[in-house]
Design a protein around this motif. Structure first.
Motif, PDB file in Angstrom:
ATOM      1  N   ALA A   1       0.797  -1.220   0.000  1.00 38.63           N
ATOM      2  CA  ALA A   1       0.000   0.000   0.000  1.00 38.63           C
ATOM      3  C   ALA A   1       0.832   1.274   0.000  1.00 38.63           C
ATOM      4  O   ALA A   1       0.451   2.270  -0.632  1.00 38.63           O
ATOM      5  CB  ALA A   1      -0.930   0.001   1.212  1.00 38.63           C
ATOM      6  N   LEU A   2       1.988   1.260   0.676  1.00 33.83           N
ATOM      7  CA  LEU A   2       2.681   2.514   0.944  1.00 33.83           C
ATOM      8  C   LEU A   2       4.091   2.633   0.377  1.00 33.83           C
ATOM      9  O   LEU A   2       4.620   3.740   0.287  1.00 33.83           O
ATOM     10  CB  LEU A   2       2.743   2.755   2.460  1.00 33.83           C
ATOM     11  CG  LEU A   2       1.395   2.902   3.174  1.00 33.83           C
ATOM     12  CD1 LEU A   2       1.597   3.013   4.677  1.00 33.83           C
ATOM     13  CD2 LEU A   2       0.631   4.104   2.646  1.00 33.83           C
ATOM     14  N   SER A   3       4.707   1.521   0.026  1.00 30.73           N
ATOM     15  CA  SER A   3       6.090   1.601  -0.447  1.00 30.73           C
ATOM     16  C   SER A   3       6.178   2.242  -1.826  1.00 30.73           C
ATOM     17  O   SER A   3       5.389   1.934  -2.719  1.00 30.73           O
ATOM     18  CB  SER A   3       6.715   0.204  -0.498  1.00 30.73           C
ATOM     19  OG  SER A   3       8.036   0.282  -1.006  1.00 30.73           O
ATOM     20  N   LYS A   4       7.157   3.115  -1.993  1.00 33.46           N
ATOM     21  CA  LYS A   4       7.407   3.728  -3.302  1.00 33.46           C
ATOM     22  C   LYS A   4       8.293   2.834  -4.164  1.00 33.46           C
ATOM     23  O   LYS A   4       8.485   3.106  -5.346  1.00 33.46           O
ATOM     24  CB  LYS A   4       8.068   5.091  -3.125  1.00 33.46           C
ATOM     25  CG  LYS A   4       7.175   6.110  -2.440  1.00 33.46           C
ATOM     26  CD  LYS A   4       7.881   7.449  -2.305  1.00 33.46           C
ATOM     27  CE  LYS A   4       6.983   8.478  -1.634  1.00 33.46           C
ATOM     28  NZ  LYS A   4       7.680   9.783  -1.465  1.00 33.46           N
TER      29      LYS A   4
ATOM     30  N   ALA B   1      16.132  -6.340  -5.058  1.00 38.30           N
ATOM     31  CA  ALA B   1      16.233  -6.060  -3.619  1.00 38.30           C
ATOM     32  C   ALA B   1      17.432  -5.177  -3.307  1.00 38.30           C
ATOM     33  O   ALA B   1      18.496  -5.301  -3.915  1.00 38.30           O
ATOM     34  CB  ALA B   1      16.328  -7.369  -2.852  1.00 38.30           C
ATOM     35  N   LYS B   2      17.226  -4.278  -2.348  1.00 39.06           N
ATOM     36  CA  LYS B   2      18.290  -3.403  -1.878  1.00 39.06           C
ATOM     37  C   LYS B   2      18.436  -3.540  -0.366  1.00 39.06           C
ATOM     38  O   LYS B   2      17.512  -3.946   0.340  1.00 39.06           O
ATOM     39  CB  LYS B   2      17.980  -1.944  -2.236  1.00 39.06           C
ATOM     40  CG  LYS B   2      18.004  -1.646  -3.726  1.00 39.06           C
ATOM     41  CD  LYS B   2      17.802  -0.165  -4.000  1.00 39.06           C
ATOM     42  CE  LYS B   2      17.837   0.139  -5.490  1.00 39.06           C
ATOM     43  NZ  LYS B   2      17.635   1.593  -5.753  1.00 39.06           N
ATOM     44  N   ARG B   3      19.588  -3.199   0.108  1.00 37.59           N
ATOM     45  CA  ARG B   3      19.941  -3.314   1.517  1.00 37.59           C
ATOM     46  C   ARG B   3      18.873  -2.645   2.392  1.00 37.59           C
ATOM     47  O   ARG B   3      18.476  -1.505   2.159  1.00 37.59           O
ATOM     48  CB  ARG B   3      21.299  -2.654   1.719  1.00 37.59           C
ATOM     49  CG  ARG B   3      21.979  -2.918   3.055  1.00 37.59           C
ATOM     50  CD  ARG B   3      23.440  -2.478   2.931  1.00 37.59           C
ATOM     51  NE  ARG B   3      24.100  -2.340   4.205  1.00 37.59           N
ATOM     52  CZ  ARG B   3      24.690  -3.332   4.855  1.00 37.59           C
ATOM     53  NH1 ARG B   3      24.670  -4.549   4.342  1.00 37.59           N
ATOM     54  NH2 ARG B   3      25.293  -3.123   6.011  1.00 37.59           N
ATOM     55  N   GLY B   4      18.410  -3.385   3.395  1.00 40.17           N
ATOM     56  CA  GLY B   4      17.420  -2.866   4.324  1.00 40.17           C
ATOM     57  C   GLY B   4      15.983  -3.134   3.940  1.00 40.17           C
ATOM     58  O   GLY B   4      15.072  -2.886   4.735  1.00 40.17           O
ATOM     59  N   ASP B   5      15.741  -3.650   2.724  1.00 41.78           N
ATOM     60  CA  ASP B   5      14.370  -3.941   2.284  1.00 41.78           C
ATOM     61  C   ASP B   5      13.760  -5.073   3.106  1.00 41.78           C
ATOM     62  O   ASP B   5      14.475  -5.955   3.608  1.00 41.78           O
ATOM     63  CB  ASP B   5      14.354  -4.362   0.811  1.00 41.78           C
ATOM     64  CG  ASP B   5      14.554  -3.203  -0.140  1.00 41.78           C
ATOM     65  OD1 ASP B   5      14.669  -2.051   0.333  1.00 41.78           O
ATOM     66  OD2 ASP B   5      14.603  -3.446  -1.359  1.00 41.78           O
TER      67      ASP B   5
ATOM     68  N   GLY C   1       8.906  -7.901  -2.266  1.00 41.26           N
ATOM     69  CA  GLY C   1       9.884  -7.142  -1.510  1.00 41.26           C
ATOM     70  C   GLY C   1       9.615  -5.658  -1.653  1.00 41.26           C
ATOM     71  O   GLY C   1       8.914  -5.231  -2.566  1.00 41.26           O
ATOM     72  N   GLY C   2      10.182  -4.879  -0.738  1.00 47.28           N
ATOM     73  CA  GLY C   2      10.015  -3.444  -0.847  1.00 47.28           C
ATOM     74  C   GLY C   2      10.675  -2.703   0.292  1.00 47.28           C
ATOM     75  O   GLY C   2      11.071  -3.289   1.300  1.00 47.28           O
ATOM     76  N   SER C   3      10.808  -1.399   0.103  1.00 42.43           N
ATOM     77  CA  SER C   3      11.398  -0.539   1.116  1.00 42.43           C
ATOM     78  C   SER C   3      10.309   0.146   1.925  1.00 42.43           C
ATOM     79  O   SER C   3       9.262   0.522   1.391  1.00 42.43           O
ATOM     80  CB  SER C   3      12.268   0.536   0.437  1.00 42.43           C
ATOM     81  OG  SER C   3      12.678   1.515   1.360  1.00 42.43           O
ATOM     82  N   VAL C   4      10.552   0.312   3.221  1.00 39.77           N
ATOM     83  CA  VAL C   4       9.654   1.128   4.049  1.00 39.77           C
ATOM     84  C   VAL C   4      10.338   2.426   4.435  1.00 39.77           C
ATOM     85  O   VAL C   4       9.837   3.174   5.278  1.00 39.77           O
ATOM     86  CB  VAL C   4       9.205   0.364   5.308  1.00 39.77           C
ATOM     87  CG1 VAL C   4       8.337  -0.829   4.935  1.00 39.77           C
ATOM     88  CG2 VAL C   4      10.396  -0.090   6.147  1.00 39.77           C
TER      89      VAL C   4
END
Length: 256
Positions: free
Chosen positions: A170-173, A182-186, A251-254
Motif C-alpha cells: 500500500a505505501l512503499s514507493k 532487492a536493496k539493503r534494508g528492504d 519485496g520493498g522498502s519502508v
C-alpha cells in the motif's frame, strides 16, 4: 638420549605436516556452481538447506501464519477505523504510515544502516512462534523485523508478515516481485516452505502463495531473519539457488 627423543619428535612433526599438506581441498574438487552454493553457507551453517532438518521442521512450514489471532485488541481498532473510513490492513488495524523518528541521527549510509546494525545485534536470538511483541528476548519472523525497525528508528510496523506485506504493497514507493531488485534494508516476504527445490514451487498459482515468512535484506544475496527453533533463531543466510529464492513473493522498502 635427549637428542634422540628430540629427533624422533621432529621427525613425527615433519611427517604430520607433510601428510596434512597433501590432503585434498574438498572445495577445489567441486564445480564452480557447487562452490558458489557451499562456500557462502559455511559463513554460518547449512541448516536452512539440510533436507534432513528442514523436512521435519514444522515451524518452517507454518511460518507466522495465524499469529494475528493472538492479538484480540485489533477488533476494537478495526471498528474505530471503519467509523473513520480509514484504509484497513488485513488484520483490521488501520493503515498508518510510519517514518523514522527525526531525533534519531542516520548512520553513515543513511537510516538503512541503523536498521542493519540493529538487526545484526540480535543474531542468535531464539525463535518462538507468536513471540511477545513487547519483549525482544525471542522472535518469530515478523516480530523480529518489526522490533528491528521499532528499535532502530521508532517505526512501528504491523505485527505479522501478511500485514507487513500489505503495508509495503500500500505505501512503499519501491516494491517488486523480482528478488534481483532487492536493496539493503528492504523487507522480503516469502510463501510457506514446501521443499528445497525450485520444482516444489513452480506450479503454485498466486492464491497458493500465502505469505508466512519474512526477513531483512543485507545485500550480496544475504538475508537476516528468524525462521525456526531448529535453524537457530535469528541468523544470516544466502538466498539464491536455495528454497528462499524459490519461495520469494514480494519485496520493498519502508524507508523510501
Amino acid at each position: 638420549m635427549r637428542i634422540i627423543v628430540m629427533s624422533i619428535a621432529m621427525a613425527s612433526m615433519l611427517t604430520l605436516l607433510l601428510g596434512c599438506s597433501h590432503q585434498p581441498n574438498p572445495i577445489k574438487q567441486l564445480s564452480t556452481g557447487e562452490q558458489q552454493i557451499l562456500i557462502p553457507e559455511r559463513e554460518t551453517d547449512n541448516r536452512m538447506s539440510d533436507w534432513n532438518l528442514t523436512s521435519s521442521d514444522a515451524e518452517l512450514y507454518i511460518g507466522d501464519l495465524g499469529v494475528e489471532q493472538f492479538y484480540a485488541p485489533q477488533q476494537v481498532r478495526s471498528l474505530a477505523a471503519q467509523s473513520n473510513k480509514q484504509t484497513l490492513l488485513p488484520n483490521g488495524f488501520p493503515l498508518i504510515k510510519a517514518s523514522p523518528n527525526p531525533d534519531i541521527p542516520p548512520r553513515k549510509g543513511g537510516y538503512v544502516e541503523n536498521v542493519i546494525e540493529t538487526a545484526k545485534s540480535y543474531l542468535g536470538t531464539p525463535y518462538v512462534y507468536g513471540s511477545d511483541r513487547l519483549d525482544p528476548t525471542s522472535f518469530d519472523c515478523s516480530d523480529f523485523t518489526r522490533w528491528v525497525y521499532l528499535s532502530a528508528l521508532r517505526m512501528d510496523l504491523p505485527w505479522d508478515a501478511k500485514n507487513q506485506a500489505a503495508y509495503v504493497e500500500a505505501l512503499s514507493k519501491r516494491k517488486y516481485t523480482d528478488l534481483k531488485q532487492a536493496k539493503r534494508g528492504d523487507l522480503l516476504f516469502f510463501t510457506s516452505f514446501r521443499g528445497n527445490r525450485a520444482a516444489d514451487y513452480v506450479s503454485l498459482d498466486p492464491s497458493q502463495k500465502t505469505i508466512t515468512h519474512m526477513g531483512i535484506y543485507l545485500g550480496d544475496g544475504k538475508i537476516i531473519h528468524s525462521a525456526s527453533k531448529k535453524t537457530g533463531g535469528v541468523r544470516i543466510d544466502h538466498m539464491f539457488f536455495k528454497h528462499l529464492q524459490y519461495r520469494f513473493v514480494l519485496g520493498g522498502s519502508v524507508l523510501e
